[in-house]
Design an enzyme around this catalytic site. Structure first.
Site, PDB file in Angstrom:
ATOM      1  CG  ASP A  83      56.278  71.778  56.997  1.00 29.53           C
ATOM      2  OD1 ASP A  83      56.822  72.423  57.557  1.00 29.53           O
ATOM      3  OD2 ASP A  83      55.415  72.322  56.192  1.00 29.53           O
ATOM      4  CG  ASN A 267      59.578  76.090  55.364  1.00 29.26           C
ATOM      5  OD1 ASN A 267      60.792  75.975  54.986  1.00 29.26           O
ATOM      6  ND2 ASN A 267      58.794  75.480  56.531  1.00 29.26           N
TER       7      ASN A 267
HETATM    8  P1  13P Z   1      53.293  79.227  53.120  1.00 27.04           P
HETATM    9  O1  13P Z   1      52.134  78.915  53.589  1.00 27.04           O
HETATM   10  O2  13P Z   1      53.693  80.870  53.112  1.00 27.04           O
HETATM   11  O3  13P Z   1      53.709  78.921  51.627  1.00 27.04           O
HETATM   12  O4  13P Z   1      54.303  78.682  53.990  1.00 27.04           O
HETATM   13  C1  13P Z   1      54.663  77.377  53.846  1.00 27.04           C
HETATM   14  C2  13P Z   1      55.232  76.570  55.152  1.00 27.04           C
HETATM   15  O5  13P Z   1      55.559  77.468  56.147  1.00 27.04           O
HETATM   16  C3  13P Z   1      55.076  75.189  55.459  1.00 27.04           C
HETATM   17  O6  13P Z   1      55.757  74.999  56.526  1.00 27.04           O
HETATM   18  O1  G3H Z   2      52.960  75.190  56.716  1.00 27.75           O
HETATM   19  C1  G3H Z   2      52.169  74.215  56.334  1.00 27.75           C
HETATM   20  C2  G3H Z   2      52.427  73.862  54.824  1.00 27.75           C
HETATM   21  O2  G3H Z   2      51.872  74.811  54.112  1.00 27.75           O
HETATM   22  C3  G3H Z   2      51.485  72.504  54.587  1.00 27.75           C
HETATM   23  O3  G3H Z   2      50.228  72.646  54.679  1.00 27.75           O
HETATM   24  O4  G3H Z   2      49.208  70.947  56.440  1.00 27.75           O
HETATM   25  O5  G3H Z   2      47.836  71.947  54.317  1.00 27.75           O
HETATM   26  O6  G3H Z   2      49.710  70.419  54.016  1.00 27.75           O
HETATM   27  P1  G3H Z   2      49.171  71.401  54.903  1.00 27.75           P
HETATM   28 ZN    ZN Z   3      55.432  76.194  58.391  1.00 27.57          ZN
END
Ligand code: 13P
Ligand code: G3H
Ligand code: ZN
Length: 322
Positions: A83, A267
């Site tokens: 991600d 997501n």
């Molecule tokens: P949220 O913070 O809305 O759960 O989004 C998660 C996300 O986009 C991870 O890439």
């Molecule tokens: O968009 C990001 C996700 O919510 C992951 O969050 O970078 O704190 O692991 P993080």
């Molecule tokens: Zn994201």
């Protein structure tokens, strides 16, 4: 079945009018909660790992936890996805290290630079049987070290998507239509309030989505920042020592509508964090003498599982699609 890429999943989701849930994983309980719900609901799933998750839990631990889920849930397809990959090196490390899908997020860079970086990742990924998600447009909120202030976000420009996808060869595209990362997606000034005093955010820009869809027929679109910030868990946190005033998310009805369109991946991370935090705060408030992590992580895991089930059935529409 072994880990899969998202290619087949997205084809079926596009044609079937539903979306695949992409849930962030950081530890064993979260992996178990998500995959148990998906197994029981016969739903395909994307487990995603951020740069921050790799720094917290270590690449190998996360890959092995996901491999354990693959063994425990042989009947459902599971994708292991990076991600918000910040650069080529991180994407390469994940491609070499067992991931079946990566995101290169160069959305903060100028258009041409975004194309160049994304293309380099696509060439390496495709040579190794891995698929690539890219992003055009920026979301407000906080994702890892990237913080985009409210008001500084920019919607995806539909007139750019054909050139971007054609030049990079990416397999899916994350677009910005008004979703936002984190639990505070909108400022109070951007919202109205309902009768209970809860903030109601501005609606998603479905007009932008439709325009993108027209220009990229059959192409899978991704929505980030799609937590709904369940008020039930915000309340649980606030009633048990927390302070999260005005935490607000994307209404689930709008996500359901998006899932019926070209949006094939949605997501969700913050909602799971809220369920975990609320559950643990409540447990400690009710049992100040307890100190066994298994005791307080158990209800947290159970609540995340039920929340994921709800998303699969009522929001994503992917229950029974494995
Ligand atoms: P949220 O913070 O809305 O759960 O989004 C998660 C996300 O986009 C991870 O890439
Ligand atoms: O968009 C990001 C996700 O919510 C992951 O969050 O970078 O704190 O692991 P993080
Ligand atoms: Zn994201």
């Amino acid at each position: 079945m072994p880990l899969v890429t998202s290619t087949e999943m997205f084809k079926k989701a596009y044609n079937g009018g539903y979306a695949i849930g992409a849930f962030n994983v950081n530890n064993m309980e979260i992996v178990q909660a998500i995959t148990e719900a998906c197994k029981e609901e016969h739903a395909p799933v994307i487990l995603q790992v951020s740069k921050g998750a790799r720094a917290y839990a270590n690449h190998t631990y996360l890959v092995k936890l996901v491999e354990a889920a693959v063994i425990e849930c042989p009947e459902i397809p599971i994708v292991l996805h990076l991600d918000h990959g910040p650069d080529f090196e991180t994407c390469k490390a994940c491609i070499d290290g067992g991931f079946t899908s990566v995101m290169i997020d160069a959305s903060s860079k100028p258009f041409k630079e975004n194309i160049e970086i994304t293309k380099k990742v696509v060439e390496y990924a495709h040579a190794h049987g891995v698929v690539v998600e890219a992003e055009l447009g920026t979301l407000a909120g906080i994702e890892d070290e990237v913080k985009v202030a409210h008001g500084a976000e920019s919607y995806t420009r539909p007139e750019e998507v054909e050139e971007f996808v054609g030049s990079t060869g990416c397999d899916s595209l994350a677009i910005a239509i008004g979703t936002s990362h984190g639990a505070y997606k909108f400022t109070a000034a951007q919202c109205t309030r309902n009768e209970e005093g809860v903030l109601v955010p501005p609606p998603l820009r479905f007009d932008v989505l439709k325009e993108v869809e027209k220009r990229l027929p059959g192409f899978p679109i991704v929505l980030h920042g799609s937590s709904s910030v369940p008020q039930e868990y915000v309340k649980m946190i606030n009633e048990n020592g927390g302070a999260m005033p005005d935490a607000v998310g994307i209404p689930e009805s709008q996500l359901r509508e998006a899932a019926r369109s070209s949006v094939c991946k949605i997501n969700i991370d913050s909602d799971l964090r809220l369920a975990m935090t609320g559950s643990i705060r409540k447990f400690f408030n009710e049992h100040p003498d307890k100190f066994d992590p298994r005791e307080y992580l158990k209800p947290a895991r159970a609540n995340i599982k039920e929340l994921v089930r709800h998303k699969l059935v009522d929001v994503l529409g992917c229950s029974g699609k494995a």
